[in-house]
Design a protein around this motif. Structure first.
Motif, PDB file in Angstrom:
ATOM      1  N   ALA A  21     -27.125  23.849  13.685  1.00  0.00           N
ATOM      2  CA  ALA A  21     -26.901  23.485  15.084  1.00  0.00           C
ATOM      3  C   ALA A  21     -26.545  24.748  15.867  1.00  0.00           C
ATOM      4  N   ARG A  22     -27.103  24.862  17.066  1.00  0.00           N
ATOM      5  CA  ARG A  22     -26.776  25.975  17.964  1.00  0.00           C
ATOM      6  C   ARG A  22     -25.469  25.622  18.660  1.00  0.00           C
ATOM      7  N   VAL A  23     -24.426  26.434  18.456  1.00  0.00           N
ATOM      8  CA  VAL A  23     -23.063  26.092  18.874  1.00  0.00           C
ATOM      9  C   VAL A  23     -22.536  27.086  19.908  1.00  0.00           C
ATOM     10  N   LEU A  24     -21.956  26.518  20.964  1.00  0.00           N
ATOM     11  CA  LEU A  24     -21.154  27.316  21.881  1.00  0.00           C
ATOM     12  C   LEU A  24     -19.718  26.850  21.697  1.00  0.00           C
ATOM     13  N   ALA A  25     -18.877  27.732  21.203  1.00  0.00           N
ATOM     14  CA  ALA A  25     -17.454  27.449  21.031  1.00  0.00           C
ATOM     15  C   ALA A  25     -16.695  28.300  22.036  1.00  0.00           C
ATOM     16  N   LEU A  26     -15.721  27.685  22.685  1.00  0.00           N
ATOM     17  CA  LEU A  26     -14.927  28.398  23.679  1.00  0.00           C
ATOM     18  C   LEU A  26     -13.453  28.292  23.318  1.00  0.00           C
ATOM     19  N   GLU A  27     -12.824  29.458  23.127  1.00  0.00           N
ATOM     20  CA  GLU A  27     -11.412  29.501  22.744  1.00  0.00           C
ATOM     21  C   GLU A  27     -10.480  29.556  23.949  1.00  0.00           C
ATOM     22  N   PRO A  79      -9.362  25.572  22.919  1.00  0.00           N
ATOM     23  CA  PRO A  79      -8.431  26.549  23.493  1.00  0.00           C
ATOM     24  C   PRO A  79      -7.328  26.933  22.506  1.00  0.00           C
ATOM     25  N   CYS A  80      -7.167  28.213  22.330  1.00  0.00           N
ATOM     26  CA  CYS A  80      -6.241  28.764  21.347  1.00  0.00           C
ATOM     27  C   CYS A  80      -4.832  28.195  21.507  1.00  0.00           C
ATOM     28  N   GLY A  81      -4.338  27.591  20.436  1.00  0.00           N
ATOM     29  CA  GLY A  81      -2.989  27.068  20.419  1.00  0.00           C
ATOM     30  C   GLY A  81      -2.820  25.700  21.048  1.00  0.00           C
ATOM     31  N   PHE A  82      -3.899  25.093  21.547  1.00  0.00           N
ATOM     32  CA  PHE A  82      -3.798  23.816  22.243  1.00  0.00           C
ATOM     33  C   PHE A  82      -3.959  22.643  21.282  1.00  0.00           C
ATOM     34  N   SER A  83      -3.202  21.590  21.545  1.00  0.00           N
ATOM     35  CA  SER A  83      -3.378  20.316  20.842  1.00  0.00           C
ATOM     36  C   SER A  83      -4.644  19.644  21.358  1.00  0.00           C
ATOM     37  N   LEU A  84      -5.009  18.542  20.739  1.00  0.00           N
ATOM     38  CA  LEU A  84      -6.190  17.794  21.178  1.00  0.00           C
ATOM     39  C   LEU A  84      -6.031  17.343  22.627  1.00  0.00           C
ATOM     40  N   ALA A  85      -4.883  16.786  22.981  1.00  0.00           N
ATOM     41  CA  ALA A  85      -4.659  16.300  24.350  1.00  0.00           C
ATOM     42  C   ALA A  85      -4.717  17.440  25.364  1.00  0.00           C
ATOM     43  N   ALA A  86      -4.115  18.570  25.033  1.00  0.00           N
ATOM     44  CA  ALA A  86      -4.124  19.713  25.944  1.00  0.00           C
ATOM     45  C   ALA A  86      -5.533  20.284  26.088  1.00  0.00           C
ATOM     46  N   ALA A  87      -6.299  20.317  24.995  1.00  0.00           N
ATOM     47  CA  ALA A  87      -7.688  20.799  25.056  1.00  0.00           C
ATOM     48  C   ALA A  87      -8.521  19.884  25.940  1.00  0.00           C
ATOM     49  N   ALA A 116      -7.135  22.707  18.338  1.00  0.00           N
ATOM     50  CA  ALA A 116      -7.281  24.093  17.896  1.00  0.00           C
ATOM     51  C   ALA A 116      -6.016  24.609  17.234  1.00  0.00           C
ATOM     52  N   SER A 117      -4.882  24.160  17.711  1.00  0.00           N
ATOM     53  CA  SER A 117      -3.618  24.613  17.133  1.00  0.00           C
ATOM     54  C   SER A 117      -3.545  24.294  15.643  1.00  0.00           C
ATOM     55  N   ALA A 118      -4.019  23.113  15.280  1.00  0.00           N
ATOM     56  CA  ALA A 118      -3.938  22.692  13.880  1.00  0.00           C
ATOM     57  C   ALA A 118      -5.011  23.302  12.999  1.00  0.00           C
ATOM     58  N   HIS A 119      -6.193  23.621  13.550  1.00  0.00           N
ATOM     59  CA  HIS A 119      -7.325  23.937  12.686  1.00  0.00           C
ATOM     60  C   HIS A 119      -8.020  25.276  12.917  1.00  0.00           C
ATOM     61  N   PHE A 120      -7.761  25.939  14.054  1.00  0.00           N
ATOM     62  CA  PHE A 120      -8.551  27.130  14.341  1.00  0.00           C
ATOM     63  C   PHE A 120      -7.757  28.346  14.816  1.00  0.00           C
ATOM     64  N   SER A 121      -6.562  28.151  15.330  1.00  0.00           N
ATOM     65  CA  SER A 121      -5.826  29.249  15.958  1.00  0.00           C
ATOM     66  C   SER A 121      -5.120  30.174  14.987  1.00  0.00           C
ATOM     67  N   ARG A 122      -4.896  29.717  13.769  1.00  0.00           N
ATOM     68  CA  ARG A 122      -4.180  30.537  12.783  1.00  0.00           C
ATOM     69  C   ARG A 122      -4.913  30.488  11.444  1.00  0.00           C
ATOM     70  N   PRO A 123      -4.971  31.607  10.735  1.00  0.00           N
ATOM     71  CA  PRO A 123      -5.552  31.571   9.394  1.00  0.00           C
ATOM     72  C   PRO A 123      -4.585  30.877   8.441  1.00  0.00           C
ATOM     73  N   GLY A 124      -5.095  30.374   7.365  1.00  0.00           N
ATOM     74  CA  GLY A 124      -4.234  29.734   6.366  1.00  0.00           C
ATOM     75  C   GLY A 124      -4.955  28.588   5.697  1.00  0.00           C
ATOM     76  N   PRO A 125      -4.232  27.781   4.955  1.00  0.00           N
ATOM     77  CA  PRO A 125      -4.855  26.693   4.194  1.00  0.00           C
ATOM     78  C   PRO A 125      -5.616  25.678   5.057  1.00  0.00           C
ATOM     79  N   ARG A 126      -5.226  25.545   6.326  1.00  0.00           N
ATOM     80  CA  ARG A 126      -5.911  24.570   7.178  1.00  0.00           C
ATOM     81  C   ARG A 126      -7.312  25.034   7.594  1.00  0.00           C
ATOM     82  N   VAL A 127      -7.681  26.244   7.219  1.00  0.00           N
ATOM     83  CA  VAL A 127      -9.035  26.710   7.498  1.00  0.00           C
ATOM     84  C   VAL A 127     -10.043  25.758   6.851  1.00  0.00           C
ATOM     85  N   ALA A 128      -9.755  25.284   5.659  1.00  0.00           N
ATOM     86  CA  ALA A 128     -10.669  24.344   4.993  1.00  0.00           C
ATOM     87  C   ALA A 128     -10.810  23.065   5.812  1.00  0.00           C
ATOM     88  N   GLU A 129      -9.712  22.564   6.354  1.00  0.00           N
ATOM     89  CA  GLU A 129      -9.789  21.377   7.210  1.00  0.00           C
ATOM     90  C   GLU A 129     -10.621  21.656   8.447  1.00  0.00           C
TER      91      GLU A 129
END
Length: 156
Positions: A21-27, A79-87, A116-129
């Motif tokens: 899939a051609r993806v545009l992701a915006l942080e 958006p970096c550090g944002f919850s689902l509701a804030a995004a 994004a806060s839970a899954h993309f903003s920080r490296p760590g074990p949640r990267v798999a999620e």
């Protein structure tokens, strides 16, 4: 650590042979930032082709005009550090700009906001999620929609 690697390998197996899939992701949306660091690799592992952004480099700002004409298959607002509701609220604020750069994805119901806060903003074990979540967004026929509950939402 092996458990995380096994989960990512399972995603790779699930997307193997599928059209990327051609993806545009915006942080970030003001100004728009395209992803860097580990997010481009996450998109690739999940079976996507990121249209803007560079793995291993910092995320960087672009102007909306440079995103015009991309018309991705999938739009992901993370958006970096944002919850689902804030995004979701942020996407709503910049709705006109998002509609201008991703009309096809939005019309097809393939524009998403994510936690994004839970899954993309920080490296760590949640990267798999995060990789699993991206795979569900990019290849819904291969991955269960239940994986999205509370972690992502369609944005219109």
């Amino acid at each position: 650590m092996r458990h995380i690697e096994h989960r990512i390998v399972a995603v790779q197996g699930g997307v193997a042979g599928r059209v990327a899939a051609r993806v545009l992701a915006l942080e970030w949306l003001d100004p728009p930032f395209v992803p860097g660091h580990w997010v481009p690799e996450m998109v690739a592992l999940a079976g996507g082709s990121l249209l803007r952004g560079t793995a291993g480099r910092p995320s960087f700002a672009v102007v909306w005009e440079h995103l015009a004409g991309l018309d991705p298959d999938v739009l992901i607002v993370m958006p970096c550090g944002f919850s689902l509701a804030a995004a979701h609220a942020d996407a709503d604020r910049y709705g006109a700009a998002l509609r201008a750069v991703a009309p096809r994805a939005i019309a097809a119901g393939r524009a998403f906001v994510v936690d994004a806060s839970a899954h993309f903003s920080r490296p760590g074990p949640r990267v798999a999620e995060g990789v699993e979540l991206l795979a569900a967004l990019l290849h819904p026929a291969a991955f269960p929609a239940a994986a999205l509950a509370g972690r992502a939402a369609v944005w219109t």
